[in-house]
Design a protein around this motif. Structure first.
Motif, PDB file in Angstrom:
ATOM      1  N   UNK A   6     -39.069  34.985  47.068  1.00 22.70           N
ATOM      2  CA  UNK A   6     -38.327  33.792  46.647  1.00 22.70           C
ATOM      3  C   UNK A   6     -36.983  34.185  46.039  1.00 22.70           C
ATOM      4  N   UNK A   7     -36.999  35.236  45.226  1.00 27.45           N
ATOM      5  CA  UNK A   7     -35.758  35.717  44.608  1.00 27.45           C
ATOM      6  C   UNK A   7     -34.777  36.193  45.678  1.00 27.45           C
ATOM      7  N   UNK A   8     -35.258  36.931  46.660  1.00 29.19           N
ATOM      8  CA  UNK A   8     -34.403  37.460  47.703  1.00 29.19           C
ATOM      9  C   UNK A   8     -33.773  36.322  48.521  1.00 29.19           C
ATOM     10  N   UNK A   9     -34.575  35.318  48.839  1.00 29.52           N
ATOM     11  CA  UNK A   9     -34.066  34.183  49.615  1.00 29.52           C
ATOM     12  C   UNK A   9     -32.972  33.451  48.844  1.00 29.52           C
ATOM     13  N   UNK A  10     -33.232  33.142  47.598  1.00 30.60           N
ATOM     14  CA  UNK A  10     -32.253  32.392  46.811  1.00 30.60           C
ATOM     15  C   UNK A  10     -31.020  33.224  46.490  1.00 30.60           C
ATOM     16  N   UNK A  11     -31.185  34.535  46.347  1.00 32.92           N
ATOM     17  CA  UNK A  11     -30.023  35.396  46.151  1.00 32.92           C
ATOM     18  C   UNK A  11     -29.153  35.395  47.406  1.00 32.92           C
ATOM     19  N   UNK A  12     -29.802  35.369  48.581  1.00 31.44           N
ATOM     20  CA  UNK A  12     -29.072  35.288  49.853  1.00 31.44           C
ATOM     21  C   UNK A  12     -28.269  33.995  49.908  1.00 31.44           C
ATOM     22  N   UNK A  13     -28.911  32.878  49.568  1.00 36.00           N
ATOM     23  CA  UNK A  13     -28.216  31.594  49.587  1.00 36.00           C
ATOM     24  C   UNK A  13     -27.070  31.565  48.569  1.00 36.00           C
ATOM     25  N   UNK A  14     -27.313  32.196  47.418  1.00 35.70           N
ATOM     26  CA  UNK A  14     -26.281  32.231  46.380  1.00 35.70           C
ATOM     27  C   UNK A  14     -25.076  33.030  46.863  1.00 35.70           C
ATOM     28  N   UNK A  15     -25.321  34.120  47.569  1.00 35.50           N
ATOM     29  CA  UNK A  15     -24.231  34.926  48.120  1.00 35.50           C
ATOM     30  C   UNK A  15     -23.450  34.132  49.170  1.00 35.50           C
ATOM     31  N   UNK A  16     -24.179  33.414  50.046  1.00 39.38           N
ATOM     32  CA  UNK A  16     -23.514  32.599  51.057  1.00 39.38           C
ATOM     33  C   UNK A  16     -22.729  31.455  50.436  1.00 39.38           C
ATOM     34  N   UNK A  17     -23.150  31.015  49.268  1.00 42.55           N
ATOM     35  CA  UNK A  17     -22.424  29.970  48.543  1.00 42.55           C
ATOM     36  C   UNK A  17     -21.389  30.561  47.590  1.00 42.55           C
ATOM     37  N   UNK A  18     -20.903  31.751  47.954  1.00 45.67           N
ATOM     38  CA  UNK A  18     -19.764  32.430  47.308  1.00 45.67           C
ATOM     39  C   UNK A  18     -19.979  32.708  45.820  1.00 45.67           C
TER      40      UNK A  18
END
Length: 536
Positions: A22-34
């Motif tokens: 879950x952390x990895x997924x949300x970190x990915x989304x956070x990175x894509x959201x700059x």
């Protein structure tokens, strides 16, 4: 050790595995959201269903941990196992742009780990000190640890934003160090000409075209790919700028008011190009006035003798140019004023046009780029090259060498089909031009698209219009995903497009498989128009 305690320990291990996915997924989304909390929050609001399983899973584990009920714990662990599988699937499914474990991400992971496991540990210790005695105390402490652990796992998106806030002073200090170093390097190259290039669209193309035109006469450095953020520019300068470079082509992207000014404060451009202004990133800019203001931050940052090259075909640019001194402005267009292109001829083999300078010189150019909409960007690049001293005749061969930028109307043969890859495009003007270019081809014309995003409350309107344009230019319209499906379909249907040739698919792979299998007579031309990033 009793059964309840064993089950709780098993739950803690399972929850730790789930936390990582879950952390990895949300970190990915956070990175894509700059890395911006302000962009992550609306994304969460729009996409909460993707993580809806965590609500039920977390609730069951919390109840099981606090009540220490064996049956409830076992049921909750079955759901935990399913959740682990689901987020593992998401990790494999998100393949367009992988999570990059930058130093910033690693620092955030450390903070997230401390919060996600430190808080449950502190509460469990407090339970051991102040609550029940003996084996009951140990079992209750472990149960509280598990319950809080599950709660924080289900709130990972929020925990990551909190980690970002906690780390902000550190990140700001690190970034400022790198920025100061880049400024030092630029200051040590006083003869370097920095050309800032911005616009709602067209800036990457102009950068690549200009590099092609200039590289035989100048030692040119350009920001690679989409390194158009402040730290992207800083990284380019620190890693690539040499004393021998004469020109630095600096692409400048923006999603918020002030973004262009921030880059200009680092790079200090001598010349500037504004390629086009239109509705894009309206979910962060909110209105067109903010977009215009931000793009013209480049013009405001130029020195007294600096020149700003403006696309006078663009209404927003032309109207706003009146605020600047005439001697600052170098206009370019397709037949109106300044540097201009006339007699544009488009075919499947490329595009030809006659280029005129403001003082009346002219030259006929031929290039391999398809589509009349590409001409204005080449004209802008030609205007800059000519102002830098290159003659029209010297530019003839470089123009022929211009190649399509990757994923921007890039053609490639694939067996019985020709792919026209415009996957990077995501603006209303470019999308309309792309389907109009598709109409030029004789054969089966197939549009594959998920539509356009980041257009704020006008997103449905623009995708509806796109559907009407596509109906007039395509033989098949294949929509991908759910974000804009209904708007595009309605626009095409209202324009009279046949329903049997208007199909929807969940995945791009499914749409492409169908496109290849179409049996209509004639060569197939498949236009890939836009490709939504993983967060959509």
């Amino acid at each position: 050790m009793n059964l309840n305690l064993i089950l709780i320990i098993i739950g803690m291990v399972l929850e730790a595995f789930l936390w990582w996915y879950v952390c990895r997924y949300n970190m990915h989304m956070f990175q894509l959201n700059t890395y911006r909390n302000g962009e992550m929050k609306p994304w969460l609001k729009q996409n909460w269903k993707r993580q809806g399983v965590l609500i039920l899973q977390g609730l069951l584990v919390i109840l099981g941990g606090l009540l220490r009920n064996p049956v409830l714990l076992v049921i909750s662990y079955l759901l935990t196992g399913f959740s682990i599988y689901y987020f593992h699937f998401l990790k494999r499914y998100l393949k367009k742009k992988k999570l990059v474990f930058t130093m910033r991400v690693k620092r955030m992971l450390v903070t997230d780990t401390i919060l996600s496991f430190g808080i449950p540990l502190i509460l469990a210790i407090l339970c051991m000190v102040f609550l029940s005695q003996g084996s009951v105390r140990l079992s209750l402490a472990f149960g509280i640890f598990l319950a809080v652990q599950a709660l924080l796992t289900s709130l990972q998106a929020r925990i990551i934003m909190l980690s970002n806030t906690i780390n902000h002073p550190i990140e700001q200090g690190i970034n400022q160090h790198y920025i100061n170093d880049a400024k030092r390097i630029l200051a040590e190259n006083p003869d370097l000409t920095v050309i800032g290039i911005t616009g709602s669209y067209g800036k990457t193309s102009v950068k690549f075209y200009l590099n092609t035109l200039l590289r035989d006469h100048f030692n040119v450095l350009m920001t690679p790919g989409n390194y158009n953020t402040p730290m992207g520019v800083v990284k380019t300068v620190r890693s690539s700028l040499k004393p021998t470079h004469e020109i630095f082509l600096c692409e400048m992207g923006a999603r918020h008011v002030g973004d262009i000014k921030e880059i200009c404060d680092i790079a200090h451009p001598d010349l500037g190009v504004i390629t086009a202004i239109g509705p894009q990133h309206l979910d962060t800019f909110f209105n067109m006035d903010n977009i215009v203001k931000t793009k013209f931050e480049l013009a405001d940052a130029l020195p007294e003798n600096g020149k700003i090259f403006l696309n006078m075909d663009n209404d927003y640019i032309r109207k706003n140019s009146e605020k600047y001194r005439p001697e600052q402005i170098v206009g370019y267009s397709t037949g109106k004023s300044g540097y201009r292109a006339e007699d544009i001829q488009v075919s499947r083999q490329g595009t030809g046009f006659t280029f005129y300078t403001p003082d009346g010189q002219s030259c006929r150019y031929q290039m391999r780029l398809i589509g009349a909409h590409n001409v204005i960007n080449v004209v802008g690049a030609l205007a800059v090259a000519h102002e830098l001293g290159m003659t029209l005749e010297e530019l003839r061969v470089p123009v022929r060498r211009i190649q399509p930028v990757e994923h921007r109307m890039q053609m490639r043969e694939n067996g019985l089909a020709t792919i026209i890859d415009d996957a990077y495009n995501s603006n209303p003007v470019g999308s309309k031009a792309a389907v109009e270019t598709l109409k030029l081809f004789d054969g089966v014309r197939i549009l594959v698209t998920p539509g356009m995003i980041e257009l704020g409350d006008r997103q449905e309107e623009f995708n509806y219009k796109f559907g009407t344009y596509a109906a007039d230019c395509c033989d098949y319209i294949l929509t991908v995903g759910h974000a804009n499906r209904e708007a595009i379909r309605k626009g095409a249907s209202d324009a009279g497009f046949p329903e049997k040739k208007l199909l929807s698919f969940t995945l791009l792979e499914e749409a492409m498989k169908f496109a290849y299998q179409i049996k209509d007579r004639g060569h197939k031309y498949i236009l890939l128009e836009n490709d939504l990033p993983d967060q959509y």
